[in-house]
Scaffold this active site. Structure first.
Site, PDB file in Angstrom:
ATOM      1  CB  ALA A 141      48.245  38.524  44.499  1.00  0.00           C
ATOM      2  CE1 TYR A 142      40.445  42.342  44.394  1.00  0.00           C
ATOM      3  CE2 TYR A 142      41.302  44.413  45.455  1.00  0.00           C
ATOM      4  CZ  TYR A 142      40.384  43.651  44.855  1.00  0.00           C
ATOM      5  OH  TYR A 142      39.088  44.023  44.622  1.00  0.00           O
ATOM      6  CB  SER A 143      47.639  45.939  44.657  1.00  0.00           C
ATOM      7  OG  SER A 143      46.844  45.948  45.632  1.00  0.00           O
ATOM      8  CE  LYS A 146      39.580  43.063  41.275  1.00  0.00           C
ATOM      9  NZ  LYS A 146      38.559  42.640  40.265  1.00  0.00           N
TER      10      LYS A 146
END
Length: 235
Positions: A141-143, A146
């Site tokens: 999710a973070y990747s 971003k």
């Protein structure tokens, strides 16, 4: 002597109470800017849930009513989300991680652009991550969020190319904030091994780049993703 001159500028900084946010606030204030921090922490100038459409729009009204104009927006709010393999990643965690990192950036840009268009001037700096370029295992999710921030930055920069508003983003690798304290020695060693300079970045190094991107000196760069990874990034 501080080379960057932000005197007379009103700057909005989301996530202004976090490790990087504090450094950006200090650097921009030292350069002469009036900095308004949005965060959920009590120390924020305005406690705002930047993932909420209603909260962001209301807070922007308050900011403009008090300061009259907005020259700089720095989208620094973010969370890493869980460190989990995708089969154990809940939809709720996925949505929350995207909301805080990506939706907040969209909402704050959308709220800021009309005021910047009106004055035909402004600088927007979004905080992306090396994870958005390379992808970090166990952090889908973070990747994804971003990576989308980088794409949003490029799209908005083209949208505003007929104005004097410039839109760029910064992609740091691991930065020496409290996040490092949450890592195991093994994880820390793995992360540092990917950085040719052999150390994490410092918050003041992130702040120095953001201060330049927020200044009038940054006049011919827009839609760019600036590496801040100690040599880790390959594009």
């Amino acid at each position: 002597m501080n080379a960057i001159d932000l005197r007379g500028k009103t700057a909005l900084l989301t996530g202004g109470c976090g490790g990087i946010g504090v450094a950006v606030n200090e650097r921009m204030s030292a350069s002469g800017a009036t900095v308004v921090t949005w965060d959920l922490a009590e120390a924020a100038d305005d406690r705002v849930d930047v993932a909420s459409e209603e909260a962001v729009d209301a807070a922007m009204e308050r900011l403009l009513a008090r300061h009259g104009h907005l020259d700089i927006l720095v989208n620094c709010a973010g969370i890493t989300g869980p460190n989990q393999p995708i089969e154990r990643y809940s939809l709720a965690d996925w949505r929350r991680t995207l909301d805080v990192n990506l939706t907040s950036t969209f909402l704050c840009c959308r709220a800021a652009v009309p005021a910047m268009r009106q004055r035909n001037a402004g600088r927007i700096v979004n905080l992306a991550s090396i994870a958005g370029k390379e992808g970090n295992a166990m952090m889908t999710a973070y990747s994804a969020a971003k990576g989308a921030v980088i794409a949003l930055t490029k799209a908005l920069a083209k949208e505003l190319a007929d104005t004097e508003v410039r839109v760029n983003c910064v992609a740091p690798a691991v930065i020496a904030t409290d996040l490092i304290k949450q890592m195991s020695p093994e994880t820390y060693a793995t992360v540092i091994a990917k950085i040719p300079l052999g150390r994490p970045g410092r918050p003041d190094e992130v702040a120095a780049l953001i201060a330049w991107l927020a200044s009038d000196e940054c006049s011919f760069s827009t839609g760019a993703c600036f590496d801040l990874s100690g040599g880790r990034a390959t594009y």
